[in-house]
Scaffold this active site. Sequence first.
Site, short mmCIF file in Angstrom:
data_model
loop_
_atom_site.label_atom_id
_atom_site.label_comp_id
_atom_site.label_asym_id
_atom_site.label_seq_id
_atom_site.Cartn_x
_atom_site.Cartn_y
_atom_site.Cartn_z
N ASP A 146 0.81 -1.22 0.00
CA ASP A 146 0.00 0.00 0.00
C ASP A 146 0.84 1.27 0.00
OD1 ASP A 146 -2.68 -0.67 -0.02
OD2 ASP A 146 -2.76 -1.06 2.12
C1 GLC Z 1 -1.69 -3.73 5.40
C2 GLC Z 1 -2.91 -3.82 4.53
C3 GLC Z 1 -2.71 -4.72 3.34
C4 GLC Z 1 -1.43 -4.37 2.64
C5 GLC Z 1 -0.25 -4.35 3.58
C6 GLC Z 1 1.02 -3.90 2.93
O1 GLC Z 1 -1.50 -4.92 6.09
O2 GLC Z 1 -4.02 -4.29 5.28
O3 GLC Z 1 -3.78 -4.65 2.47
O4 GLC Z 1 -1.22 -5.29 1.61
O5 GLC Z 1 -0.53 -3.47 4.65
O6 GLC Z 1 1.04 -2.55 2.65
C1 GLC Z 2 -0.55 2.56 5.92
C2 GLC Z 2 0.21 1.33 6.40
C3 GLC Z 2 -0.12 0.11 5.59
C4 GLC Z 2 -1.61 -0.01 5.41
C5 GLC Z 2 -2.18 1.29 4.83
C6 GLC Z 2 -3.65 1.23 4.56
O1 GLC Z 2 -0.08 2.94 4.72
O2 GLC Z 2 1.59 1.50 6.39
O3 GLC Z 2 0.42 -1.02 6.23
O4 GLC Z 2 -1.86 -1.06 4.55
O5 GLC Z 2 -1.91 2.32 5.73
O6 GLC Z 2 -4.40 1.46 5.69
#
Ligand code: GLC
Ligand code: GLC
Length: 811
Positions: A483
């Site tokens: 993300d």
């Molecule tokens: C969080 C989110 C997931 C994403 C991950 C890596 O765990 O829930 O959807 O893939 O972060 O950014």
């Molecule tokens: C932030 C976190 C990630 C998560 C995203 C969405 O970027 O670092 O882990 O997946 O929020 O909520």
Amino acid sequence: MKYGYFDDVNREYVIQTPKTPYPWINYLGGEDFFGLISNTAGGYCFYKDARFRRLTRYRYNNIPLDNGGRYFYIKDKEGYYSPTWMPVKKDLDRYECRHGMGYTKITGMKDHLETEILYMVPLGESIEIHRVKLKNTDRVVKEFTLFSFIEFCLWNAYDDMTNYQRTYSIGAVEIDNGTIYHKTDYRERRNHYSFYGVNHPVDGFDTDRDAFLGQFNGLHEPEAVIEGKSKNSVASGWNPIASHRIEIKLLPGEEKELIFILGYIENPVEEKWCAKGIINKKRAERLLEKYNSSDAVHHAFLALKEHWSQLLSKFIVQSHDEKLDRMVNIWNPYQCMTTFNMSRSASYFETGIGRGMGFRDSNQDLLGFVHQIPEKARERILDIAATQFEDGSAYHQYQPLTKKGNHEIGSGFNDDPLWLILAAIAYIKETGDFDILDAQVPYNCDPNNMGSLLEHLEKSFDYTLNNLGPHGLPLIGRADWNDCLNLNCFSVNPDESFQTCENQKGRRAESIFIAGMFVYIGKEFAGLYKRIGKEDLARRVLHEAEKMKDNVEKYGYDQEWFLRAYDFYGDKIGSAENEEGKIFIEPQGFCVMAGIGIDNGKAQMALDAVDKYLNTSYGLVLQHPAYSEYKLNLGEISSYPPGYKENAGIFCHNNPWIMIAETLLGRGDKAFEYYRKIAPAYLEEISEVHRLEPYVYAQMIAGKDALRHGEAKNSWLTGTAAWNYEAITKWILGVRPDYDGLIIDPCIPKDWDHINIKRIYRGVEYNISIKNPEGVSKGVKKVTVDHKEQTGNFIECLDEASVRNIEVIMG
Ligand code: GLC
Ligand code: GLC
């Protein structure tokens, strides 16, 4: 250092001190009513939705951190204390907390008075039972006062902590026969109320927080408790609470059991009132009646235990390693069920008011619970698919209450659609329910625009094909699985979110991770088409997967490992040429899982590089070296301090991709090394470093660049649970469902000589004994089914038997 121990027979983790390095929590409930409870009775509960139907208040990031919950106070001549230690924090002579499957039992002993409190949600009910057992172990008579305490949330948890101009004026209660009813808003649009009652006459009560505590006191020093007298206060506005006072006398050796019930009731509109302004309490009274005896509670407890025995019976390993057994048989599948119930909404790190269900998260979670609750998994798949758009793209999240896509976050995470294929295939392989493919599912929740699930899957697949960049690799969009890799974002405004801000219009940033995923899932998808007799479509899908594979080999491989991406300008990310972020974990995992580079040594080189650059004593970091400054062209990943979260933290979710990749190369020792490093049961002895619960995975462990290397954050709600379950059960222990049976293909450390697995699959019990006389990691030499030797390691599922005995000799 350990703070407790595993009681595997009872499926409990037993905590022996209230002073754990962080609140160690558990979840109550599995249907409509849920509670979070810490080892000192902190936490809260809600009906279905942690934001809109919250029964009790909880202040996140409080001081001290975990302050507020279902508390009891005991007051005698000497003073007062809490048998759960919090909130009074007076030393106890003995303390124990047992977190079990869907219940928590906390025992506190002081001055020869033993108090055991069982917290549970009975199956099929929207109530929490707090059963308080008091036992006088002294030789003298004991007289004391018991106070209960909970604080009501005024339903909408967000308004409750922001909109004080309203909330301070609306709080309303009724007190009837010792039961306290919380009825804020009931006179207008709500037809639900909550109640807190006890199966014993009360000697006093309080419902106004200030009256109970005193205006200047915290929960650790309620005025009413200090004085040993309730105020019999009736809340009107401000902050409604529920507290009962009961005077108790116990002879030496005498025991007494009190049953408190905290419940949620919905009334049909025409049955809301029994008199003007007086709520209809019939339904609550029925529940108080139903659970007013020790017997009834005991039976509910046994039923809950039995329910979990059933859920956990589908895959049971018996090995030489008790830590492995307890992860696979108890805690990992338990956590997977929690991710089914909660997605990413309510934990001690997620407040329950923010995110809905993630499209990619929910699809991945399904891998971990599909064998436990196949019918619910089916429903989940159809719900998720219904939020997909007609062009195959997907809302990134949807709301569990409405099951509609979330506009605020929208779409554009280009990995999302592909996960749906993975989930659907996992479901069919588990159940054999091919009919799901014909189920009619709306696009974007529009009942006038439907397509079969199979069409949805096709659109998912084609979405990637329709969104390729200059190298023929998938465009990343807002981000892919990571993300925080926001390659089109270029954000300079601290007030906007990296995930939702306006992106640059560019069709150049490409993801090698999605490419790997596309090949992996494409091969699976081709297999599905083939199995249902659609040979042409199978060929087409396979052809596209092959093309993508070629592109990855041509443009997606650096010198020794797979690249991560091309950025907005077409420059490489995750290459030896970069100064930071030279190598990323995600493409090494998924490209090798897809089989790319296995026949030409590239896969092996990539995994060796993972070992060399990403491996630490606490797990594999996400990338290396960590970004030391914020980079506009990379986005949120470079906003985190080095070693945390996506910026080179040990992001546990993707470690199992490397485990699985290692098993494809036959390297069982490596695969298991990575498994052991992050599996919580193996970290129990270093709890002072790891700090979070030694029975569930956390999303992240601080990486080698962080000051607090090895320290975990964000336990419970993470895709880590499902993927580790996938890695250990299907790839390391190697029992994998296929369309028409089980494949048995273990890849284990060479020094394991024997494992037994019981797998219940489509109603048949498979007792699988795996022997490894030659000390290999992989390879099956001989398979016998019910003493008959067969060729190959595929066990066809024939349903005339209810038990099958399988012997597998490796070599
Ligand atoms: C969080 C989110 C997931 C994403 C991950 C890596 O765990 O829930 O959807 O893939 O972060 O950014
Ligand atoms: C932030 C976190 C990630 C998560 C995203 C969405 O970027 O670092 O882990 O997946 O929020 O909520």
